[in-house]
Design an enzyme around this catalytic site. Sequence first.
Site, PDB file in Angstrom:
ATOM      1  N   SER A 124       0.836  -1.189   0.000  1.00  0.00           N
ATOM      2  CA  SER A 124       0.000   0.000   0.000  1.00  0.00           C
ATOM      3  C   SER A 124       0.875   1.244   0.000  1.00  0.00           C
ATOM      4  CB  SER A 124      -0.869  -0.011   1.265  1.00  0.00           C
ATOM      5  OG  SER A 124      -1.430   1.255   1.476  1.00  0.00           O
ATOM      6  N   TYR A 148      -1.098  -1.101  10.714  1.00  0.00           N
ATOM      7  CA  TYR A 148      -1.418  -1.710   9.411  1.00  0.00           C
ATOM      8  C   TYR A 148      -0.304  -1.412   8.413  1.00  0.00           C
ATOM      9  CZ  TYR A 148      -3.329  -1.947   4.684  1.00  0.00           C
ATOM     10  OH  TYR A 148      -3.492  -2.188   3.343  1.00  0.00           O
ATOM     11  N   LYS A 152       2.643  -3.912   6.331  1.00  0.00           N
ATOM     12  CA  LYS A 152       2.961  -3.929   4.891  1.00  0.00           C
ATOM     13  C   LYS A 152       4.453  -3.681   4.702  1.00  0.00           C
ATOM     14  CE  LYS A 152      -1.073  -4.746   3.201  1.00  0.00           C
ATOM     15  NZ  LYS A 152      -1.321  -6.066   2.625  1.00  0.00           N
TER      16      LYS A 152
HETATM   17  P1  NAD Z   1     -10.544  -7.545   1.305  1.00  0.00           P
HETATM   18  O1  NAD Z   1     -10.676  -7.563   2.783  1.00  0.00           O
HETATM   19  O2  NAD Z   1     -11.741  -7.280   0.473  1.00  0.00           O
HETATM   20  O3  NAD Z   1      -9.889  -8.917   0.810  1.00  0.00           O
HETATM   21  C1  NAD Z   1      -8.983  -9.634   1.595  1.00  0.00           C
HETATM   22  C2  NAD Z   1      -9.363 -11.105   1.478  1.00  0.00           C
HETATM   23  O4  NAD Z   1      -8.455 -11.876   2.267  1.00  0.00           O
HETATM   24  C3  NAD Z   1     -10.761 -11.407   2.000  1.00  0.00           C
HETATM   25  O5  NAD Z   1     -11.414 -12.271   1.110  1.00  0.00           O
HETATM   26  C4  NAD Z   1     -10.515 -12.085   3.350  1.00  0.00           C
HETATM   27  O6  NAD Z   1     -11.546 -13.000   3.671  1.00  0.00           O
HETATM   28  C5  NAD Z   1      -9.192 -12.768   3.088  1.00  0.00           C
HETATM   29  N1  NAD Z   1      -8.386 -12.991   4.288  1.00  0.00           N
HETATM   30  C6  NAD Z   1      -8.104 -12.088   5.271  1.00  0.00           C
HETATM   31  N2  NAD Z   1      -7.295 -12.640   6.190  1.00  0.00           N
HETATM   32  C7  NAD Z   1      -7.056 -13.918   5.776  1.00  0.00           C
HETATM   33  C8  NAD Z   1      -6.284 -14.984   6.287  1.00  0.00           C
HETATM   34  N3  NAD Z   1      -5.600 -14.837   7.432  1.00  0.00           N
HETATM   35  N4  NAD Z   1      -6.253 -16.151   5.606  1.00  0.00           N
HETATM   36  C9  NAD Z   1      -6.948 -16.301   4.447  1.00  0.00           C
HETATM   37  N5  NAD Z   1      -7.696 -15.315   3.914  1.00  0.00           N
HETATM   38  C10 NAD Z   1      -7.743 -14.128   4.564  1.00  0.00           C
HETATM   39  O7  NAD Z   1      -9.393  -6.478   0.952  1.00  0.00           O
HETATM   40  P2  NAD Z   1      -8.983  -5.843  -0.435  1.00  0.00           P
HETATM   41  O8  NAD Z   1      -9.435  -4.445  -0.439  1.00  0.00           O
HETATM   42  O9  NAD Z   1      -9.353  -6.729  -1.546  1.00  0.00           O
HETATM   43  O10 NAD Z   1      -7.409  -5.822  -0.249  1.00  0.00           O
HETATM   44  C11 NAD Z   1      -6.586  -6.867  -0.703  1.00  0.00           C
HETATM   45  C12 NAD Z   1      -5.161  -6.589  -0.271  1.00  0.00           C
HETATM   46  O11 NAD Z   1      -4.748  -5.322  -0.780  1.00  0.00           O
HETATM   47  C13 NAD Z   1      -4.969  -6.518   1.239  1.00  0.00           C
HETATM   48  O12 NAD Z   1      -3.723  -7.118   1.560  1.00  0.00           O
HETATM   49  C14 NAD Z   1      -4.917  -5.032   1.517  1.00  0.00           C
HETATM   50  O13 NAD Z   1      -4.157  -4.739   2.665  1.00  0.00           O
HETATM   51  C15 NAD Z   1      -4.248  -4.514   0.268  1.00  0.00           C
HETATM   52  N6  NAD Z   1      -4.583  -3.115  -0.013  1.00  0.00           N
HETATM   53  C16 NAD Z   1      -5.893  -2.751  -0.125  1.00  0.00           C
HETATM   54  C17 NAD Z   1      -6.219  -1.415  -0.359  1.00  0.00           C
HETATM   55  C18 NAD Z   1      -7.654  -0.983  -0.480  1.00  0.00           C
HETATM   56  O14 NAD Z   1      -7.932   0.196  -0.400  1.00  0.00           O
HETATM   57  N7  NAD Z   1      -8.607  -1.867  -0.670  1.00  0.00           N
HETATM   58  C19 NAD Z   1      -5.202  -0.459  -0.501  1.00  0.00           C
HETATM   59  C20 NAD Z   1      -3.872  -0.873  -0.400  1.00  0.00           C
HETATM   60  C21 NAD Z   1      -3.571  -2.201  -0.160  1.00  0.00           C
HETATM   61  C1  UD1 Z   2      -7.002   4.942   3.789  1.00  0.00           C
HETATM   62  C2  UD1 Z   2      -5.985   4.443   4.776  1.00  0.00           C
HETATM   63  C3  UD1 Z   2      -4.815   3.842   4.019  1.00  0.00           C
HETATM   64  C4  UD1 Z   2      -5.301   2.749   3.080  1.00  0.00           C
HETATM   65  C5  UD1 Z   2      -6.341   3.340   2.139  1.00  0.00           C
HETATM   66  C6  UD1 Z   2      -6.939   2.280   1.265  1.00  0.00           C
HETATM   67  C7  UD1 Z   2      -6.248   5.898   6.735  1.00  0.00           C
HETATM   68  C8  UD1 Z   2      -5.642   6.974   7.561  1.00  0.00           C
HETATM   69  N1  UD1 Z   2      -5.574   5.537   5.634  1.00  0.00           N
HETATM   70  O1  UD1 Z   2      -6.390   5.914   2.984  1.00  0.00           O
HETATM   71  O2  UD1 Z   2      -3.887   3.309   4.913  1.00  0.00           O
HETATM   72  O3  UD1 Z   2      -4.239   2.235   2.320  1.00  0.00           O
HETATM   73  O4  UD1 Z   2      -7.400   3.903   2.927  1.00  0.00           O
HETATM   74  O5  UD1 Z   2      -7.666   2.861   0.234  1.00  0.00           O
HETATM   75  O6  UD1 Z   2      -7.295   5.361   7.058  1.00  0.00           O
HETATM   76  N2  UD1 Z   2     -12.772  11.036   3.772  1.00  0.00           N
HETATM   77  C9  UD1 Z   2     -13.800  11.847   4.183  1.00  0.00           C
HETATM   78  N3  UD1 Z   2     -14.908  11.253   4.712  1.00  0.00           N
HETATM   79  C10 UD1 Z   2     -15.030   9.897   4.866  1.00  0.00           C
HETATM   80  C11 UD1 Z   2     -13.966   9.077   4.442  1.00  0.00           C
HETATM   81  C12 UD1 Z   2     -12.836   9.672   3.913  1.00  0.00           C
HETATM   82  O7  UD1 Z   2     -13.724  13.067   4.055  1.00  0.00           O
HETATM   83  O8  UD1 Z   2     -16.076   9.430   5.374  1.00  0.00           O
HETATM   84  C13 UD1 Z   2     -11.580  11.660   3.146  1.00  0.00           C
HETATM   85  C14 UD1 Z   2     -10.277  11.399   3.867  1.00  0.00           C
HETATM   86  O9  UD1 Z   2     -10.043  12.365   4.852  1.00  0.00           O
HETATM   87  C15 UD1 Z   2      -9.274  11.453   2.694  1.00  0.00           C
HETATM   88  C16 UD1 Z   2     -10.073  10.929   1.499  1.00  0.00           C
HETATM   89  O10 UD1 Z   2     -11.437  11.078   1.858  1.00  0.00           O
HETATM   90  O11 UD1 Z   2      -8.916  12.794   2.440  1.00  0.00           O
HETATM   91  C17 UD1 Z   2      -9.812   9.471   1.186  1.00  0.00           C
HETATM   92  O12 UD1 Z   2     -10.011   8.689   2.370  1.00  0.00           O
HETATM   93  P1  UD1 Z   2      -9.992   7.094   2.376  1.00  0.00           P
HETATM   94  O13 UD1 Z   2     -10.854   6.577   1.285  1.00  0.00           O
HETATM   95  O14 UD1 Z   2     -10.276   6.634   3.764  1.00  0.00           O
HETATM   96  O15 UD1 Z   2      -8.502   6.746   1.956  1.00  0.00           O
HETATM   97  P2  UD1 Z   2      -7.111   7.227   2.624  1.00  0.00           P
HETATM   98  O16 UD1 Z   2      -7.309   8.008   3.843  1.00  0.00           O
HETATM   99  O17 UD1 Z   2      -6.299   7.851   1.545  1.00  0.00           O
END
Ligand code: NAD
Ligand code: UD1
Length: 338
Positions: A124, A148, A152
Site C-alpha cells: 500500500s 497496518y 505492509k
Molecule cells: P478484502 O478484505 O476485500 O480482501 C482480503 C481477502 O483476504 C478477504 O477475502 C478475506 O476473507 C481474506 N483474508 C483475510 N485474512 C485472511 C487470512 N488470514 N487467511 C486467508 N484469507 C484471509 O481487501 P482488499 O481491499 O481486496 O485488499 C486486498 C489486499 O490489498 C490486502 O492485503 C490489503 O491490505 C491490500 N490493499 C488494499 C487497499 C484498499 O484500499 N482496498 C489499498 C492498499 C492495499
Molecule cells: C485509507 C488508509 C490507508 C489505506 C487506504 C486504502 C487511513 C488513515 N488511511 O487511505 O492506509 O491504504 O485507505 O484505500 O485510514 N474522507 C472523508 N470522509 C469519509 C472518508 C474519507 O472526508 O467518510 C476523506 C479522507 O479524509 C481522505 C479521502 O477522503 O482525504 C480518502 O479517504 P480514504 O478513502 O479513507 O482513503 P485514505 O485516507 O487515503
Amino acid sequence: MKVLVTGGAGYIGSHTLLQLLREQHEVLVFDNFSNSSPEALRRVKQLANADFEVCEGNIQDAGRLNEAFGHFKPDAVIHFAGLKAVGESAEKPLDYYAQNVSGSIELLQAMQRHDCRRLVFSSSATVYGEAKYLPYDEHHPLQPANPYGRTKYFVEEIIRDWAAAWQDASAVVLRYFNPVGADASGRIGEDPNGIPNNLVPYIAQVAVGRLQHLGVFGADYDTRDGTGERDYIHVEDLARAHLAAIAFSSTSKGCEAINVGTGRSATVIEMVKAFEQASGRAVPYKIEPRRSGDVARSLAAVDKAERLLGWTAKLDVADMCKTTWNWQSANPNGYRQE
Ligand code: NAD
Ligand code: UD1
C-alpha cells in the site's frame, strides 16, 4: 499459468480473478472468508464462464497451505489475504502482525517447500507515510504511521530478503494508491462490513440512501479546495497491473516495489461532484474536523510501472464513480440478500 490467489474472494482479489480467468490462467483461491463472501466467487465464475478451485483456510495454517500447494502445484502466487483497517490495526496490533506478517511468512515457507518462486504482493502507498515530496516515487523514505502500514512495510522487507536468498525467485511488490470502482457488469464490487471507513464506499451508501450524509474530514488542508487529495485508481486497472506483474515475474529476478496509481488526483469535494454526476443522486455532506492520521495529499509517480510492467491506468474518475454506482444501485446490501 497456474496461479494461487490468497484473499481471492475479497474486493481486489475478485476483480483480479476475473481477469486471470479471462486470460485463461488456471486459478486456486485460498481464502478464509473473514472479510468476504463465497457469493463473490460464484459471480466471478458466472462472469468468466469458467471454474476454479477454492480452498477455505487461513494463511497462518501451514498444514492447509501445504495441502493447497501440494495438490495445485502453482507456478506463481498473488497474495492479497490480510487485514486492512487502519483504525482497527491500532486497537488490535497483534492480530494485524499475526495475520499479515506471520501469515505471509507461512505463505513464503509453503512456496519454498513446494518450489514456487514467483510472487506478487499487495502492499500500500501507506508505507510512505508523511510526504517528504510529491509525487511519491519508489525511492521515497518508508515511514508508515500506523500498525497496518507497518505490517505492509515489514512484509515488503521480508519478501526482499526471501527473494535475495533464493536463486531465481522473483517478487513484485505492488504499492496500491486508493483503489475504487467495480467491474463494469455491476455484479462484483466492494462490500465493506458495517459503516465504510473509505470515502467512495461511503459516498455510494449515501447516494443509495443507506447513510444520510457524508462527513468531509477537514476543509482546511493546503489543497485545491481545502479537502484531502488522493490518487484514486480503478480496480479494473489495478487488476490488470497484477497480470502485468505476473508476466514480468517470469523474466525478472529479485524484488521490485512498484507504485500502482494514475499520477492524477481528486479532492473529496471533486469525488462527491463526480459521483453526483455519475449517479444522478444528491450526496449531501457536512464539513467535519480532520481525521487523525490523514495526510493532505497523496499522488503516485507512475513511470516505474510503465517502464517495468508496460502498464498504465486507463480509466478515470468518471469511470470509477459510474461503475461504483452500477454495483451499489444493483446491490444495495452488497452480497447480502436482505
Ligand atoms: P478484502 O478484505 O476485500 O480482501 C482480503 C481477502 O483476504 C478477504 O477475502 C478475506 O476473507 C481474506 N483474508 C483475510 N485474512 C485472511 C487470512 N488470514 N487467511 C486467508 N484469507 C484471509 O481487501 P482488499 O481491499 O481486496 O485488499 C486486498 C489486499 O490489498 C490486502 O492485503 C490489503 O491490505 C491490500 N490493499 C488494499 C487497499 C484498499 O484500499 N482496498 C489499498 C492498499 C492495499
Ligand atoms: C485509507 C488508509 C490507508 C489505506 C487506504 C486504502 C487511513 C488513515 N488511511 O487511505 O492506509 O491504504 O485507505 O484505500 O485510514 N474522507 C472523508 N470522509 C469519509 C472518508 C474519507 O472526508 O467518510 C476523506 C479522507 O479524509 C481522505 C479521502 O477522503 O482525504 C480518502 O479517504 P480514504 O478513502 O479513507 O482513503 P485514505 O485516507 O487515503
